[in-house]
Design a protein around this motif. Structure first.
Motif, mmCIF file in Angstrom:
data_model
loop_
_atom_site.group_PDB
_atom_site.id
_atom_site.type_symbol
_atom_site.label_atom_id
_atom_site.label_comp_id
_atom_site.label_asym_id
_atom_site.label_seq_id
_atom_site.Cartn_x
_atom_site.Cartn_y
_atom_site.Cartn_z
ATOM 1 N N LEU A 1 0.843 -1.189 0.000
ATOM 2 C CA LEU A 1 0.000 0.000 0.000
ATOM 3 C C LEU A 1 0.883 1.246 0.000
ATOM 4 N N ILE A 2 0.628 2.155 -0.927
ATOM 5 C CA ILE A 2 1.384 3.402 -1.048
ATOM 6 C C ILE A 2 0.427 4.568 -0.847
ATOM 7 N N LEU A 3 0.749 5.432 0.101
ATOM 8 C CA LEU A 3 -0.075 6.610 0.378
ATOM 9 C C LEU A 3 0.559 7.817 -0.312
ATOM 10 N N ALA A 4 -0.129 8.328 -1.325
ATOM 11 C CA ALA A 4 0.361 9.463 -2.103
ATOM 12 C C ALA A 4 -0.796 10.407 -2.386
ATOM 13 N N ALA A 5 -1.538 10.741 -1.345
ATOM 14 C CA ALA A 5 -2.762 11.527 -1.485
ATOM 15 C C ALA A 5 -2.543 13.020 -1.293
ATOM 16 N N GLY A 6 -1.319 13.487 -1.481
ATOM 17 C CA GLY A 6 -1.047 14.910 -1.389
ATOM 18 C C GLY A 6 -1.400 15.477 -0.033
ATOM 19 N N ALA A 7 -2.090 16.609 -0.024
ATOM 20 C CA ALA A 7 -2.452 17.283 1.223
ATOM 21 C C ALA A 7 -3.420 16.468 2.066
ATOM 22 N N TRP A 8 -4.024 15.435 1.487
ATOM 23 C CA TRP A 8 -4.992 14.590 2.191
ATOM 24 C C TRP A 8 -4.340 13.320 2.762
ATOM 25 N N THR A 9 -3.040 13.174 2.639
ATOM 26 C CA THR A 9 -2.363 11.933 3.035
ATOM 27 C C THR A 9 -2.526 11.621 4.516
ATOM 28 N N SER A 10 -2.382 12.610 5.356
ATOM 29 C CA SER A 10 -2.520 12.389 6.795
ATOM 30 C C SER A 10 -3.924 11.900 7.142
ATOM 31 N N GLN A 11 -4.941 12.478 6.506
ATOM 32 C CA GLN A 11 -6.320 12.052 6.748
ATOM 33 C C GLN A 11 -6.535 10.605 6.316
ATOM 34 N N VAL A 12 -5.978 10.244 5.172
ATOM 35 C CA VAL A 12 -6.115 8.885 4.666
ATOM 36 C C VAL A 12 -5.487 7.884 5.637
ATOM 37 N N PHE A 13 -4.293 8.214 6.126
ATOM 38 C CA PHE A 13 -3.610 7.315 7.056
ATOM 39 C C PHE A 13 -4.442 7.101 8.326
ATOM 40 N N PRO B 1 -3.970 30.682 4.550
ATOM 41 C CA PRO B 1 -4.424 29.613 5.448
ATOM 42 C C PRO B 1 -5.860 29.178 5.175
ATOM 43 N N TYR B 2 -6.151 28.798 3.947
ATOM 44 C CA TYR B 2 -7.504 28.374 3.608
ATOM 45 C C TYR B 2 -7.700 26.924 4.046
ATOM 46 N N PRO B 3 -8.876 26.577 4.591
ATOM 47 C CA PRO B 3 -9.097 25.212 5.077
ATOM 48 C C PRO B 3 -9.092 24.199 3.946
ATOM 49 N N LEU B 4 -8.561 23.021 4.236
ATOM 50 C CA LEU B 4 -8.510 21.954 3.250
ATOM 51 C C LEU B 4 -9.918 21.398 3.033
ATOM 52 N N PRO B 5 -10.419 21.397 1.805
ATOM 53 C CA PRO B 5 -11.765 20.856 1.553
ATOM 54 C C PRO B 5 -11.742 19.327 1.590
ATOM 55 N N ASN B 6 -12.912 18.728 1.652
ATOM 56 C CA ASN B 6 -12.993 17.269 1.625
ATOM 57 C C ASN B 6 -12.499 16.705 0.303
ATOM 58 N N LEU B 7 -12.775 17.420 -0.786
ATOM 59 C CA LEU B 7 -12.347 17.018 -2.116
ATOM 60 C C LEU B 7 -11.739 18.214 -2.841
ATOM 61 N N PRO B 8 -10.779 17.997 -3.736
ATOM 62 C CA PRO B 8 -10.203 19.121 -4.481
ATOM 63 C C PRO B 8 -11.243 19.930 -5.254
ATOM 64 N N THR B 9 -12.265 19.261 -5.745
ATOM 65 C CA THR B 9 -13.285 19.940 -6.537
ATOM 66 C C THR B 9 -14.195 20.833 -5.700
ATOM 67 N N GLU B 10 -14.034 20.774 -4.380
ATOM 68 C CA GLU B 10 -14.835 21.618 -3.498
ATOM 69 C C GLU B 10 -14.090 22.882 -3.065
ATOM 70 N N LEU C 1 -7.270 27.620 -7.418
ATOM 71 C CA LEU C 1 -6.823 27.467 -6.033
ATOM 72 C C LEU C 1 -6.439 26.013 -5.844
ATOM 73 N N CYS C 2 -5.224 25.779 -5.360
ATOM 74 C CA CYS C 2 -4.810 24.404 -5.101
ATOM 75 C C CYS C 2 -4.197 24.303 -3.710
ATOM 76 N N PHE C 3 -4.108 23.071 -3.230
ATOM 77 C CA PHE C 3 -3.607 22.812 -1.883
ATOM 78 C C PHE C 3 -2.364 21.929 -1.968
#
Length: 419
Positions: free
Chosen positions: A207-219, A313-322, A353-355
């Motif tokens: 298993l490889i975790l490469a979810a960008g800014a969402w990696t910590s949440q995935v783990f 310091p914009y909050p990280l959305p649940n999905l990039p499209t949000e 806008l990207c994270f």
């Protein structure tokens, strides 16, 4: 031996690309991404600037490897035409942007040009799209160790190659849990399709975790009882994609660097692209009115100019499209573009806008999900936290992660990038 990669951005897709051309069967490689649109954050909306030696010591070896892989990929697959791979002259317009490594430049709101080892002598090279009232910029790199790509088009190419080899994509879908066998080894990952609500398992041992800014949440979702922390957070950045009547230069015979037969690699890894190829320009400067460090990147053959550098310091959305674009940030970027390119000298084609995934150390995490004390998860690897260098370090990261997963000798020194 199936491999699941969580995150189908440029790091995950690069990893799948190199795994699929190794001993691993491509059909046993699974990419999982929760976004309904691929490359909808930093992988698609980043600057696409490449550098060979602008990194702090822990990332230096990976930076050299990745830059050379970018050049090799472009030469083998017509990267100029397919994803805009071009030589780029890096310049500095602000006297306050000097040489010397600085791992914390991003958090300080300064320019990444501070990470460059040195500033070369001035010459007559200057961006043709820069307003005449501005002075001649200093040259940081004449294009031997810097280049430019369109990151979205590069991602599309990598995924197209993966797909043609048989790599499987699960999207939009979320990984919700893992299963281990009686010995504690990873045996499967549970997937939930977010558009059909279908639930199913993918048998896997890697298993490889490469979810960008969402990696910590995935783990945390997959390993809720783990004592291990994945210190990846997000830094939001707005950008504009512009067109200028002055770029590309009119009546220029553009020779694609990926197809020119006289391009030779130099011992130090520089590109040795003939002067008949017009250079893109990267411009690092400061905006005292808006109090930030803008970065501008011209692209070929598309003729786009990309401007960014305004982080917040914009909050990280649940999905990039949000993601929700801040109109005030866009107006600030437009004001900077007007001061640098000239009033009425550009049109805005895209606002974004990207994270970006960042770490407190200022370097990415590339290695097993296990800390120095031995705490972690067997059969799991992490590749995230590349900050503004995700595109530049993407191919090198994908290459070494594929090597690690397969138990082969890695092509770069990664000691300083482990958890």
């Amino acid at each position: 031996m199936a491999t699941v990669i969580i995150g189908a951005g440029i790091i995950g897709t690069s990893t799948a690309y190199y795994l699929s051309q190794s001993d691993t069967s491509p059909s046993s490689i699974h990419l999982v991404d929760s976004s309904p649109q691929l490359f909808a954050s930093a992988s698609g909306y980043a600057a696409g600037f490449l550098a060979r030696d602008w990194y702090s010591p822990p990332s230096a070896s990976l930076g050299r490897l990745s830059f050379d892989l970018h050049k090799k990929l472009a030469k083998e697959h017509d990267g100029y035409e397919k994803w805009g791979y071009s030589r780029s002259t890096a310049t500095s317009l602000a006297e306050t942007i000097g040489g010397g490594e600085d791992e914390d430049w991003l958090g300080e709101g300064a320019s990444r040009a501070k990470a460059a080892k040195r500033i070369a002598e001035n010459d007559d090279t200057r961006p043709v799209w820069l307003a005449p009232r501005h002075g001649k910029p200093d040259i940081i790199d004449k294009g031997d160790g810097t280049a430019q790509v369109d990151p979205y088009e590069l991602c599309q190419f990598l995924w197209s190659e993966c797909k043609s080899r048989g790599v499987k994509l699960h999207q939009p879908a979320k990984a919700t849990s893992v299963t281990r066998n009686s010995t504690g080894a990873l045996s499967a990952i549970h997937i939930k399709s977010t558009d059909t609500s279908e639930d199913y398992d993918i048998p896997c041992t890697r298993l490889i975790l490469a979810a960008g800014a969402w990696t910590s949440q995935v783990f945390k979702t997959l390993f809720p009882t783990s004592k291990l922390e994945i210190p990846v957070s997000s830094l939001a950045g707005h950008s504009l994609l512009l067109r200028s009547p002055h770029w590309p230069p009119p009546n220029t015979n553009i020779i694609p660097p990926s197809t020119n037969t006289t391009i030779n690699a130099q011992p130090n890894g520089s590109q040795n692209i003939p002067d008949t190829q017009p250079h893109c320009h990267a411009l690092f400067t400061s905006d005292p009115i808006a109090s930030y460090a803008p970065e501008l990147f011209a692209r070929l053959p598309s003729g786009h100019i990309y401007i960014a550098g305004l982080n917040g310091p914009y909050p990280l959305p649940n999905l990039p499209t949000e993601s929700v674009i801040d109109p005030a940030a866009i107006e600030t970027l437009k004001g900077t573009a007007e001061r640098l390119l000239g009033k009425g000298q550009f049109e805005v084609e895209r606002e974004a806008l990207c994270f970006r995934p960042v770490t407190g150390r200022g370097v990415p995490i590339v290695g097993p999900a296990r800390d120095k004390g031995g705490e972690g998860e067997e059969g799991v690897w992490v590749a995230a936290g590349h900050g503004p260098w995700g595109i530049s370090l993407s191919l090198g990261t994908g290459c070494v992660v594929a090597e690690m997963v397969e138990g082969r000798e890695v092509s770069a020194e990664l000691k300083g990038l482990r958890l």
